[in-house]
Design an enzyme around this catalytic site. Structure first.
Site, short mmCIF file in Angstrom:
data_model
loop_
_atom_site.label_atom_id
_atom_site.label_comp_id
_atom_site.label_asym_id
_atom_site.label_seq_id
_atom_site.Cartn_x
_atom_site.Cartn_y
_atom_site.Cartn_z
N GLY A 285 44.54 -7.18 45.52
CA GLY A 285 45.30 -7.32 46.75
C GLY A 285 46.79 -7.51 46.55
CG HIS A 286 50.56 -9.50 49.08
ND1 HIS A 286 51.30 -8.40 49.46
CD2 HIS A 286 51.42 -10.55 49.14
CE1 HIS A 286 52.54 -8.77 49.75
NE2 HIS A 286 52.64 -10.07 49.55
CG PHE A 287 50.33 -12.93 45.65
CD1 PHE A 287 51.67 -13.09 45.32
CD2 PHE A 287 49.91 -13.31 46.91
CE1 PHE A 287 52.57 -13.63 46.22
CE2 PHE A 287 50.79 -13.86 47.82
CZ PHE A 287 52.14 -14.01 47.48
#
Length: 306
Positions: A285-287
């Protein structure tokens, strides 16, 4: 003979101590435009430079592991923006929380450290901050590393609908409340774990530390101010794309493809303008560094070595 042996051992010990010292992360605070700016530093100061620019709503802490993995070969600087992490949080009445202003602070920090040539690691908010700096100083940029940070309309999908609504009506309290949810305890955890294959492997330290800084008085208002000003970045997308086409900076894209905030369509869009491009998507995902830190560090080492 014995004295020669002792001398050789002393030289080797000193070399080892110097290597350890250079690879150790140190922590600094410097005043830029009257604001105390915190930054992490590691690596030999004579080595190639890599500036690490963090995202919302975190800090340079997100780069703690990457710094350790790269500090044997590179000189790394990772600042916290005003109002983020361990940097000072000036009152909104005395400081403009805009991407223009923050990018100016970061640029002055780089100048104060006498860094003339450098690569940029751009993630989330770090992308619009870094692209401002790169477009303004193309001769100083050696390469770009982009991780879940946007420069194209294609990357502004469903997540951005409430922000676009907020840009049209800043006084919409219902939309404002929805946006505040992104940096609530549950919203922070969601940002770190959504789209991650094994979320139980993601340390809670990231969102717990973020929450501590976000809980400072007036910080909620700061985040809303930054949400509102994000529209200034979208207006600059054509300018940054023109920079890509004209200067063709060597670029590495390492992107969490399951990111709901900056989906893979935003990563793919860079292919339209960048020719000197290496491109990797990861099943996270994002991180992305939280779950694919080792893999991304290896790609960075190979990329910068060229």
């Amino acid at each position: 003979m014995k004295n020669n042996y002792i001398m050789i051992m002393m030289v080797l010990l000193l070399s080892f101590q110097n290597a350890i010292s250079q690879n150790t992360t140190t922590y600094h605070t410097v005043k830029i435009d009257g604001v105390d700016i915190f930054y992490r530093e590691a690596g030999n100061k004579n080595a190639p430079k890599l500036i690490l620019l963090h995202g919302y709503p975190t800090s340079s802490f997100q780069y703690r592991n990457l710094i350790e993995k790269l500090s044997d070969k590179y000189h790394l600087i990772a600042p916290d923006y005003p109002g983020y992490g361990r940097s000072e949080q000036p009152a909104i009445s005395k400081f403009a929380y805009t991407f223009d202003n923050i990018s100016g602070i970061v640029e002055k920090l780089i100048f104060s450290l006498k860094i003339d040539k450098y690569s940029l690691y751009l993630m989330d908010y770090g992308a619009p901050i870094g692209f401002r700096i790169a477009e303004k100083n193309p001769e100083k940029i050696q390469s770009l590393i982009i991780q879940n940070g946007n420069a194209y309309d294609e990357g502004l999908e469903a997540f951005w609908d409430p922000l676009k609504k907020y840009w049209k009506n800043k006084n919409d309290k219902e939309t404002e409340k929805a946006l505040e949810g992104f940096h609530s305890p549950d919203g922070l955890k969601w940002q770190y774990t959504h789209g991650v294959k094994n979320p139980e492997l993601i340390t809670p330290d990231g969102w717990e530390i973020d929450l501590r800084h976000l809980s400072r008085p007036e910080n909620n208002e700061i985040q809303l101010a930054m949400f509102y000003d994000y529209q200034s970045n979208v207006k600059l997308y054509p300018k940054w794309q023109a920079y890509f086409r004209k200067y063709q900076p060597k670029t590495l894209i390492v992107w969490g493809k399951n990111d709901y905030i900056f989906p893979a369509s935003g990563a793919e869009a860079y292919k339209k303008d960048l020719k000197n491009l290496e491109f990797y998507l990861y099943d996270t995902g994002h991180f992305a560094l939280e779950s694919y830190g080792d893999e991304i560090a290896k790609k960075i080492r190979a990329f910068l070595a060229k």
